[in-house]
Design a protein around this motif. Structure first.
Motif, short mmCIF file in Angstrom:
data_model
loop_
_atom_site.label_atom_id
_atom_site.label_comp_id
_atom_site.label_asym_id
_atom_site.label_seq_id
_atom_site.Cartn_x
_atom_site.Cartn_y
_atom_site.Cartn_z
N UNK A 83 -2.52 -4.12 -2.29
CA UNK A 83 -1.70 -3.11 -1.66
C UNK A 83 -2.28 -1.70 -1.67
N UNK A 84 -2.44 -1.15 -2.87
CA UNK A 84 -2.86 0.25 -3.01
C UNK A 84 -3.40 0.46 -4.41
N UNK B 50 -11.91 8.37 -11.02
CA UNK B 50 -13.24 8.83 -11.40
C UNK B 50 -14.24 8.72 -10.25
N UNK B 51 -14.03 7.78 -9.35
CA UNK B 51 -14.92 7.61 -8.19
C UNK B 51 -14.42 8.34 -6.96
N UNK B 52 -13.22 8.94 -7.07
CA UNK B 52 -12.61 9.67 -5.95
C UNK B 52 -12.45 8.77 -4.72
N UNK B 53 -11.89 7.57 -4.96
CA UNK B 53 -11.68 6.61 -3.87
C UNK B 53 -10.24 6.12 -3.90
N UNK B 54 -9.66 6.02 -2.72
CA UNK B 54 -8.32 5.48 -2.54
C UNK B 54 -8.47 4.21 -1.71
N UNK B 55 -7.89 3.14 -2.21
CA UNK B 55 -7.95 1.85 -1.52
C UNK B 55 -6.57 1.50 -0.97
N UNK B 56 -6.54 1.20 0.31
CA UNK B 56 -5.30 0.81 0.99
C UNK B 56 -5.42 -0.62 1.48
N UNK B 57 -4.31 -1.26 1.62
CA UNK B 57 -4.28 -2.61 2.17
C UNK B 57 -4.92 -2.65 3.55
N UNK B 58 -5.60 -3.73 3.85
CA UNK B 58 -6.16 -3.93 5.19
C UNK B 58 -5.07 -3.86 6.25
N UNK C 182 -6.65 16.09 -4.47
CA UNK C 182 -8.06 15.73 -4.68
C UNK C 182 -8.79 15.50 -3.36
N UNK C 183 -10.09 15.54 -3.46
CA UNK C 183 -10.97 15.20 -2.34
C UNK C 183 -11.44 13.76 -2.58
N UNK C 184 -11.10 12.85 -1.68
CA UNK C 184 -11.40 11.43 -1.89
C UNK C 184 -11.69 10.76 -0.55
N UNK C 185 -12.30 9.61 -0.66
CA UNK C 185 -12.51 8.79 0.54
C UNK C 185 -11.49 7.66 0.53
N UNK C 186 -11.16 7.20 1.72
CA UNK C 186 -10.21 6.10 1.86
C UNK C 186 -10.98 4.85 2.27
N UNK C 187 -10.72 3.78 1.56
CA UNK C 187 -11.32 2.48 1.84
C UNK C 187 -10.20 1.47 2.04
N UNK C 188 -10.56 0.34 2.61
CA UNK C 188 -9.55 -0.69 2.85
C UNK C 188 -9.92 -1.95 2.07
N UNK C 189 -8.90 -2.55 1.48
CA UNK C 189 -9.08 -3.75 0.67
C UNK C 189 -9.23 -4.95 1.60
N UNK C 190 -10.24 -5.74 1.36
CA UNK C 190 -10.47 -6.93 2.19
C UNK C 190 -9.24 -7.84 2.16
N UNK C 191 -8.88 -8.32 3.32
CA UNK C 191 -7.68 -9.17 3.44
C UNK C 191 -7.95 -10.54 2.84
N UNK C 192 -7.03 -11.02 2.02
CA UNK C 192 -7.12 -12.33 1.38
C UNK C 192 -6.11 -13.27 2.05
N UNK C 193 -6.62 -14.21 2.82
CA UNK C 193 -5.77 -15.12 3.58
C UNK C 193 -5.25 -16.31 2.77
#
Length: 123
Positions: free
Chosen positions: A38-39, A44-52, A103-114
């Motif tokens: 999900x999220x 520490x890596x300044x990354x935000x992961x969101x659901x695909x 914060x200053x961060x990059x947004x990435x998406x979590x690979x979808x798990x079927x």
């Protein structure tokens, strides 16, 4: 729900009209609290992961623009990402909201798990 691991969890009760919005809000909270699908934030890596599922163009990310696409927060992000971030701030912790806003961060998406979301195997 697509009944897969990367979809919101299946409810153990039916949806009822008189409490539908409460049930849907509960599902969003449960979904976003799952760091695998999900999220999550890696501070520490300044990354935000969101659901695909929240990814623009390939999934549903652009559907949040109409209601949440305001430019009051997350101005440095593209409109679909800004809209999703505005939406999720209603369901995540104050600590996480503070990180997203400051914060200053990059947004990435979590690979979808079927794979099948079959909670009956856990019993």
């Amino acid at each position: 729900s697509r009944a897969s691991l990367s979809s919101p969890p299946l409810r153990s009760e039916p949806y009822y009209g008189y409490k539908l919005y409460e049930q849907l809000d509960d599902q969003v909270k449960k979904f976003l609290s799952n760091p695998q699908h999900g999220f999550r934030i890696e501070r520490e890596k300044k990354k935000v992961y969101l659901s695909a599922l929240l990814e623009p163009q390939t999934w549903y990310g652009e559907e949040f623009i109409g209601k949440y696409g305001t430019d009051k927060r997350f101005k440095e992000k593209k409109t679909p990402v800004r809209a999703v971030l505005n939406f999720i701030t209603n369901y995540i912790s104050e600590r996480d909201v503070s990180f997203l806003e400051r914060e200053n961060y990059s947004v990435r998406y979590i690979k979808y798990d079927w794979r099948l979301n079959d909670s009956s195997k856990k019993q």
